[in-house]
Design a protein around this motif. Sequence first.
Motif, short mmCIF file in Angstrom:
data_model
loop_
_atom_site.label_atom_id
_atom_site.label_comp_id
_atom_site.label_asym_id
_atom_site.label_seq_id
_atom_site.Cartn_x
_atom_site.Cartn_y
_atom_site.Cartn_z
N ILE A 86 0.84 -1.20 0.00
CA ILE A 86 0.00 0.00 0.00
C ILE A 86 0.88 1.26 0.00
N ALA A 87 1.94 1.21 0.80
CA ALA A 87 2.86 2.36 0.87
C ALA A 87 3.48 2.65 -0.50
N SER A 88 3.79 1.60 -1.26
CA SER A 88 4.40 1.80 -2.58
C SER A 88 3.42 2.47 -3.54
N PHE A 89 2.13 2.12 -3.46
CA PHE A 89 1.13 2.76 -4.32
C PHE A 89 1.00 4.25 -4.01
N ILE A 90 0.98 4.57 -2.71
CA ILE A 90 0.87 5.97 -2.30
C ILE A 90 2.05 6.77 -2.81
N MET A 91 3.25 6.20 -2.66
CA MET A 91 4.45 6.88 -3.11
C MET A 91 4.45 7.10 -4.62
N ALA A 92 3.99 6.09 -5.37
CA ALA A 92 3.97 6.21 -6.84
C ALA A 92 3.03 7.33 -7.29
N ILE A 93 1.88 7.44 -6.65
CA ILE A 93 0.91 8.49 -7.01
C ILE A 93 1.52 9.88 -6.77
N VAL A 94 2.19 10.02 -5.62
CA VAL A 94 2.81 11.31 -5.33
C VAL A 94 3.94 11.62 -6.30
N GLY A 95 4.72 10.59 -6.63
CA GLY A 95 5.82 10.79 -7.57
C GLY A 95 5.33 11.29 -8.90
N LEU A 96 4.22 10.74 -9.38
CA LEU A 96 3.64 11.19 -10.65
C LEU A 96 3.15 12.63 -10.54
N GLN A 97 2.56 13.00 -9.39
CA GLN A 97 2.08 14.37 -9.19
C GLN A 97 3.25 15.35 -9.20
N VAL A 98 4.35 14.97 -8.55
CA VAL A 98 5.54 15.82 -8.52
C VAL A 98 6.10 16.01 -9.93
N LEU A 99 6.15 14.93 -10.71
CA LEU A 99 6.63 15.02 -12.09
C LEU A 99 5.76 15.96 -12.91
N LEU A 100 4.44 15.86 -12.72
CA LEU A 100 3.51 16.71 -13.46
C LEU A 100 3.72 18.19 -13.12
N ASN A 101 3.84 18.49 -11.83
CA ASN A 101 4.04 19.88 -11.41
C ASN A 101 5.37 20.43 -11.90
N ALA A 102 6.40 19.58 -11.84
CA ALA A 102 7.73 20.01 -12.31
C ALA A 102 7.70 20.26 -13.82
N GLY A 103 6.98 19.40 -14.55
CA GLY A 103 6.87 19.58 -16.00
C GLY A 103 6.20 20.88 -16.36
N LYS A 104 5.17 21.24 -15.59
CA LYS A 104 4.48 22.51 -15.86
C LYS A 104 5.39 23.71 -15.62
N SER A 105 6.24 23.58 -14.58
CA SER A 105 7.11 24.72 -14.23
C SER A 105 8.15 24.99 -15.32
N PHE A 106 8.46 23.97 -16.15
CA PHE A 106 9.43 24.18 -17.22
C PHE A 106 8.95 25.24 -18.22
N PHE A 107 7.63 25.33 -18.37
CA PHE A 107 7.07 26.20 -19.39
C PHE A 107 6.69 27.58 -18.86
N GLU A 108 7.01 27.83 -17.59
CA GLU A 108 6.77 29.16 -17.05
C GLU A 108 7.78 30.14 -17.65
N GLU A 109 7.32 31.30 -18.04
CA GLU A 109 8.20 32.28 -18.67
C GLU A 109 9.18 32.90 -17.67
N HIS A 110 8.73 33.04 -16.43
CA HIS A 110 9.59 33.69 -15.43
C HIS A 110 9.89 32.71 -14.31
N HIS A 111 11.14 32.48 -14.03
CA HIS A 111 11.56 31.61 -12.94
C HIS A 111 12.19 32.46 -11.84
N THR A 112 11.52 32.49 -10.68
CA THR A 112 12.04 33.26 -9.55
C THR A 112 13.09 32.44 -8.81
N ALA A 113 14.23 33.03 -8.59
CA ALA A 113 15.30 32.33 -7.88
C ALA A 113 14.89 32.10 -6.42
N PRO A 114 15.04 30.88 -5.90
CA PRO A 114 14.66 30.61 -4.51
C PRO A 114 15.63 31.26 -3.54
#
Length: 303
Positions: A86-114
Amino acid sequence: MDLYTNLRQGEKGAWLSILTYLVLSSVKLIIGFIGHSTALKADGLNNTTDIIASAAVLVGLRISQKPPDKDHQYGHLRAETISSLIASFIMAIVGLQVLLNAGKSFFEEHHTAPSLLTAVVALGSGIVMFLVYMFNIRLAKRINSSAIKAAAYDNRSDAWVSFGTAIGILGAIFGFPIIDSITAFLVGALIIKTAYDIFFEAVHALTDGFDEAELEALSVLIKNVDGVIELVDLKGRNHGNLIFVDLTVTVDPQLDVWQSHQITEEIENTIKLAKPFAVSLVHIEPEGLERVLDQNIFNPHKK
């Protein structure tokens, strides 16, 4: 230390993971938003799901402590392995969500330095998680717990993810803001890799898979027991934190019942020394029985 005491000991590792993840996920998400770090927010989101995964491990350990009943003659020990699944399924779902959010950030025109604070938080988090990993992996080996070992692997993965996050943030601070998004993408990939490793090990155990190298090592020990003529069959399977070993050996047909029983005791003790959490079932056959059976098959009227 008996079986159920071991399971109760395992709860300490699960609670340690839960409490650590509660603190770290809160800090990372808050500082990630304030300090404009996509990577740190991804790492924080990863830790929030680790809370759920560790809670699943805790529930599995609790269920595993239930004694055998009429429907579960071997006990409920596999609940521990199911919790890892069960723990592996939960981790996989989150990993996919992180990949999706990171992919979207690639296309942002402005990247603010942390901010530098986000790097400090990521580095400190990595150190804390590695210490938790060291505690849990030692505990898992001591009590032979697949669930705590899965939790430890998750802790180690989180430590490396946090270290990688710190490196990515520093790169973004020094003039390459997109590195923060790239690091977030790598965080997601590492989460999925860890989820796959835990999933594979849990499924392997639940489908009665067993390491061939371990069987080979046990076969050598069994063949060296005094009185054993031949090892005819050897099987192993995992059941929670126990190992069930079934085997058949041949002995001198002139031995009496007591002498044969002594050989089975010696085999069981030998296996127990090599695998303290093993439960062995030894079947004794007289040497030459197969030849006698073959002769009777081909000569059914022979007395």
